[in-house]
Design a protein around this motif. Structure first.
Motif, short mmCIF file in Angstrom:
data_model
loop_
_atom_site.label_atom_id
_atom_site.label_comp_id
_atom_site.label_asym_id
_atom_site.label_seq_id
_atom_site.Cartn_x
_atom_site.Cartn_y
_atom_site.Cartn_z
N ALA A 73 32.31 22.33 43.59
CA ALA A 73 31.41 21.42 42.87
C ALA A 73 30.27 22.21 42.24
CB ALA A 73 30.89 20.32 43.81
N ARG A 119 24.64 26.82 38.09
CA ARG A 119 23.27 27.36 38.23
C ARG A 119 23.11 28.29 39.43
NH1 ARG A 119 19.29 23.18 41.34
NH2 ARG A 119 20.92 22.04 42.45
N HIS A 120 24.03 28.21 40.43
CA HIS A 120 23.90 29.09 41.60
C HIS A 120 24.59 30.44 41.40
CE1 HIS A 120 22.18 25.70 43.66
NE2 HIS A 120 23.29 24.99 43.55
N ASP A 180 35.25 22.33 40.11
CA ASP A 180 34.52 21.07 39.94
C ASP A 180 35.54 20.02 39.48
OD1 ASP A 180 31.26 20.38 39.57
OD2 ASP A 180 32.63 18.95 38.63
N TYR A 195 38.47 18.29 52.03
CA TYR A 195 37.95 19.61 51.66
C TYR A 195 37.82 20.54 52.87
CZ TYR A 195 37.03 18.39 46.78
OH TYR A 195 37.17 18.05 45.45
C1 LIG Z 1 24.60 17.03 41.84
S1 LIG Z 1 25.86 18.00 41.05
C2 LIG Z 1 25.58 19.61 41.77
C3 LIG Z 1 26.21 20.72 41.01
C4 LIG Z 1 25.93 22.12 41.61
N1 LIG Z 1 26.42 22.24 42.94
C5 LIG Z 1 24.46 22.42 41.56
O1 LIG Z 1 23.81 22.50 42.61
O2 LIG Z 1 23.96 22.59 40.42
C6 LIG Z 1 27.33 17.45 41.90
C7 LIG Z 1 28.59 18.07 41.38
O3 LIG Z 1 29.69 17.63 42.19
C8 LIG Z 1 30.80 17.37 41.35
N2 LIG Z 1 31.66 16.46 42.09
C9 LIG Z 1 31.43 15.16 42.39
N3 LIG Z 1 32.43 14.66 43.16
C10 LIG Z 1 33.29 15.70 43.36
C11 LIG Z 1 34.50 15.83 44.11
N4 LIG Z 1 35.02 14.80 44.80
N5 LIG Z 1 35.12 17.03 44.12
C12 LIG Z 1 34.61 18.08 43.41
N6 LIG Z 1 33.48 18.00 42.70
C13 LIG Z 1 32.82 16.83 42.67
C14 LIG Z 1 30.19 16.80 40.09
O4 LIG Z 1 31.04 16.87 38.99
C15 LIG Z 1 28.95 17.68 39.96
O5 LIG Z 1 29.21 18.85 39.24
#
Ligand SMILES: C[S@@+](CC[C@H](N)C(=O)[O-])C[C@H]1O[C@@H](n2cnc3c(N)ncnc32)[C@H](O)[C@@H]1O
Length: 213
Positions: free
Chosen positions: A55, A60-61, A76, A133
């Motif tokens: 995800a 950004r990390h 993602d 997961y």
């Molecule tokens: C709040 S963002 C955080 C993104 C990144 N981790 C960050 O800290 O910048 C949540 C991320 O989770 C992804 N996401 C949501 N549900 C997901 C799932 N079931 N499996 C994989 N990715 C998912 C979204 O597309 C999004 O990119």
């Protein structure tokens, strides 16, 4: 709300949001990577040679571990986020990309990664998806490899959806996370509860290990 609908709802909200630009600001990155944060302390224990970030959003990390890694996989469930990562890290041959189905990591081989992590995302996920997961993490980690997950520790209202809860945290607790990790064949090496958005102990940070052979 039924699970499939809840998972879909989380993705929909992440599709149309200004979160990514906002979250990339230095003061928000500092919540994770500032001096002496629990995220930095726990992350320092990962080897970060062959890394899977789950995800990853807009990546950004990635600058925090890119130099250490020989291979990185960014996952993602939103294709548009994977496209953004590809554009951002264009030309970096050690990074590969995977727009998954939001549930499993079936395109990835067994026993590849020494480090798996996810920050600021699993806090929103459905418990049932996290269970998937965790099993997948056990499968793709090398024996002895470590996984670090930032997740919710909010379990007051089991039928709420994520947006009903403080800071959009989904239903989860450190104890339930520990139980699921154990049943997935992962050992909890370390775990803390921590404040988020001025709510005490709202989040959990858990370091897991696939047992060495
Ligand atoms: C709040 S963002 C955080 C993104 C990144 N981790 C960050 O800290 O910048 C949540 C991320 O989770 C992804 N996401 C949501 N549900 C997901 C799932 N079931 N499996 C994989 N990715 C998912 C979204 O597309 C999004 O990119």
């Amino acid at each position: 709300m039924e699970k499939a609908q809840a998972t879909h709802n989380i993705l929909q909200v992440h599709e149309a949001t200004n979160y990514y630009d906002h979250a990339a600001k230095p003061e928000l990155l500092a919540q994770f990577w500032g001096d002496h944060t629990p995220f930095v302390r726990f992350f320092a224990r990962l080897r970060c040679d062959v890394v899977l970030e789950l995800a990853a959003g807009h990546g950004r990390h990635v600058p925090q571990y890119r130099d250490k890694a020989s291979r990185i996989t960014l996952v993602d469930a939103l294709e548009q986020n994977i496209v953004r990562c590809r554009e951002r890290f264009d030309g970096d041959g050690k990074i590969d990309y995977y727009a998954n189905n939001g549930v499993d990591l079936s395109a990835l081989d067994d026993s590849v990664y020494d480090s798996v992590f996810s920050y600021d995302a699993m806090v929103h996920f459905e418990l049932v998806d996290i269970w998937g997961y965790l099993q997948e993490t056990r499968r793709v980690l090398q024996p002895g490899g470590l996984a670090l997950f930032h997740h919710s520790n909010y379990s007051l209202y089991p039928t709420n959806i994520w947006t009903d809860n403080p800071q959009n945290r989904n239903f989860m607790s450190n104890a339930i996370f520990t139980h699921m990790a154990d049943r997935a064949g992962l050992k909890v090496v370390d775990q803390i509860a921590m404040e988020w958005g001025r709510v005490k102990d709202l989040d959990g940070l858990t370091l897991l290990q696939r047992p060495p052979l």
